[in-house]
Write a protein that holds these residues in place. Structure first.
Motif, PDB file in Angstrom:
ATOM      1  N   GLN A   1     -28.008 -39.020  99.357  1.00  0.00           N
ATOM      2  CA  GLN A   1     -27.539 -39.830  98.228  1.00  0.00           C
ATOM      3  C   GLN A   1     -28.678 -39.979  97.221  1.00  0.00           C
ATOM      4  O   GLN A   1     -29.807 -40.312  97.594  1.00  0.00           O
ATOM      5  CB  GLN A   1     -27.103 -41.217  98.714  1.00  0.00           C
ATOM      6  N   GLU A   2     -28.366 -39.737  95.966  1.00  0.00           N
ATOM      7  CA  GLU A   2     -29.374 -39.871  94.919  1.00  0.00           C
ATOM      8  C   GLU A   2     -29.727 -41.344  94.764  1.00  0.00           C
ATOM      9  O   GLU A   2     -28.849 -42.166  94.468  1.00  0.00           O
ATOM     10  CB  GLU A   2     -28.836 -39.294  93.616  1.00  0.00           C
TER      11      GLU A   2
ATOM     12  N   THR B   1     -29.025 -43.021  91.117  1.00  0.00           N
ATOM     13  CA  THR B   1     -27.658 -43.104  90.589  1.00  0.00           C
ATOM     14  C   THR B   1     -26.628 -43.523  91.629  1.00  0.00           C
ATOM     15  O   THR B   1     -25.508 -43.906  91.270  1.00  0.00           O
ATOM     16  CB  THR B   1     -27.200 -41.734  90.047  1.00  0.00           C
TER      17      THR B   1
ATOM     18  N   GLN C   1     -25.160 -41.454  93.446  1.00  0.00           N
ATOM     19  CA  GLN C   1     -24.277 -40.304  93.664  1.00  0.00           C
ATOM     20  C   GLN C   1     -24.542 -39.633  95.006  1.00  0.00           C
ATOM     21  O   GLN C   1     -25.694 -39.494  95.425  1.00  0.00           O
ATOM     22  CB  GLN C   1     -24.468 -39.274  92.552  1.00  0.00           C
TER      23      GLN C   1
ATOM     24  N   HIS D   1     -24.156 -31.927  92.145  1.00  0.00           N
ATOM     25  CA  HIS D   1     -23.846 -32.297  93.527  1.00  0.00           C
ATOM     26  C   HIS D   1     -22.645 -31.497  94.013  1.00  0.00           C
ATOM     27  O   HIS D   1     -21.998 -30.784  93.241  1.00  0.00           O
ATOM     28  CB  HIS D   1     -23.616 -33.805  93.668  1.00  0.00           C
TER      29      HIS D   1
ATOM     30  N   GLU E   1     -16.956 -30.936  87.506  1.00  0.00           N
ATOM     31  CA  GLU E   1     -18.393 -30.998  87.216  1.00  0.00           C
ATOM     32  C   GLU E   1     -18.867 -29.622  86.756  1.00  0.00           C
ATOM     33  O   GLU E   1     -18.475 -28.604  87.320  1.00  0.00           O
ATOM     34  CB  GLU E   1     -19.181 -31.381  88.483  1.00  0.00           C
TER      35      GLU E   1
ATOM     36  N   GLN F   1     -17.055 -44.324  99.880  1.00  0.00           N
ATOM     37  CA  GLN F   1     -18.073 -44.854  98.963  1.00  0.00           C
ATOM     38  C   GLN F   1     -17.448 -45.934  98.096  1.00  0.00           C
ATOM     39  O   GLN F   1     -16.366 -45.728  97.523  1.00  0.00           O
ATOM     40  CB  GLN F   1     -18.612 -43.728  98.078  1.00  0.00           C
TER      41      GLN F   1
ATOM     42  N   GLY G   1     -21.324 -47.818  94.287  1.00  0.00           N
ATOM     43  CA  GLY G   1     -21.896 -46.553  94.735  1.00  0.00           C
ATOM     44  C   GLY G   1     -22.380 -46.600  96.176  1.00  0.00           C
ATOM     45  O   GLY G   1     -22.830 -45.596  96.716  1.00  0.00           O
TER      46      GLY G   1
ATOM     47  N   LYS H   1     -13.600 -42.473  96.972  1.00  0.00           N
ATOM     48  CA  LYS H   1     -14.106 -43.616  96.195  1.00  0.00           C
ATOM     49  C   LYS H   1     -13.116 -44.741  96.439  1.00  0.00           C
ATOM     50  O   LYS H   1     -11.909 -44.577  96.162  1.00  0.00           O
ATOM     51  CB  LYS H   1     -14.154 -43.269  94.704  1.00  0.00           C
TER      52      LYS H   1
END
Lengths: 128, 128
Positions: free
Chosen positions: A21-22, A25, A27, A101, A116, B21, B26, B86
């Motif tokens: 996981q970033e 962010t 993400q 990602h 994306e 998530q 997040g 999500k």
């Protein structure tokens, strides 16, 4: 010394899934697998090391692409069978498709839509 | 109609890991497993349905605790072998230990430290 590694519930193949996981962010960049050595090296080296199931060897993320993952935190879940890494993604690209990602498809109605962009072509990532 | 389900790469047991998530924050709440029916029901019903490997049956998240997960988005990764949901976590508790999420242990030195509080005791969650 390695009692913390014994607390991990490795699966029948000696592996555990690891989510990257970033940190900045939130993400979710990718999910890969670790064996005991990969997790130990990740903790020692401070960069993500996975186990490649297809190549059957340790895989230092970014070893070919340069897209390493600096590990800021390592977490374990309640069942001790999933690892969560908080990382800084070097180069901003985690996915081998050249996207930021790996979760770039969203279910819309009854089909998966790619939402994306490719930031860098895989050819230029892996032949550089 | 269900071609999108055929695109998922189910493992040898017919399962795929699914990450929940929290959409608003997040935060990664939990990881569970889905079979084909669980994923289809999740899409149809708009709330997370998993496959319980221990109980060997479908498990509508929150069916006992009330802590359902409203699904806002379903994503698939590049290898088609991980699902990302999500969600909105009803009740604010995703973990069966009574914590907000399952990743409440952090590696500090050579031990796992619990860094998240229990918000509600499991006894009061599951006997209510």
């Amino acid at each position: 010394m390695s009692a913390w590694l014994d607390e991990v519930r490795w699966n029948g193949d000696g592996l555990i899934p690891a989510i990257a996981q970033e940190a900045a962010t939130g993400q979710i960049l990718m999910v890969a697998w670790m064996n005991r050595e990969a997790l130990e090296l990740t903790a020692q080296e401070g960069h993500a090391v996975y186990w490649s199931r297809s190549r059957k060897r340790l895989w230092r993320k970014g070893e070919e692409s340069g897209h390493r993952q600096k590990v800021l935190e390592i977490r374990l879940d309640c069942d001790e069978d999933v690892i969560l890494l908080k990382v800084e993604q070097i180069g901003g690209i985690a996915c081998h498709t050249g996207r930021h990602h790996c979760f770039f498809r969203v279910l819309r109605g009854d089909r998966w839509e790619t939402v994306e962009p490719v930031l860098k072509s895989p050819e230029s990532i892996y032949t550089a």
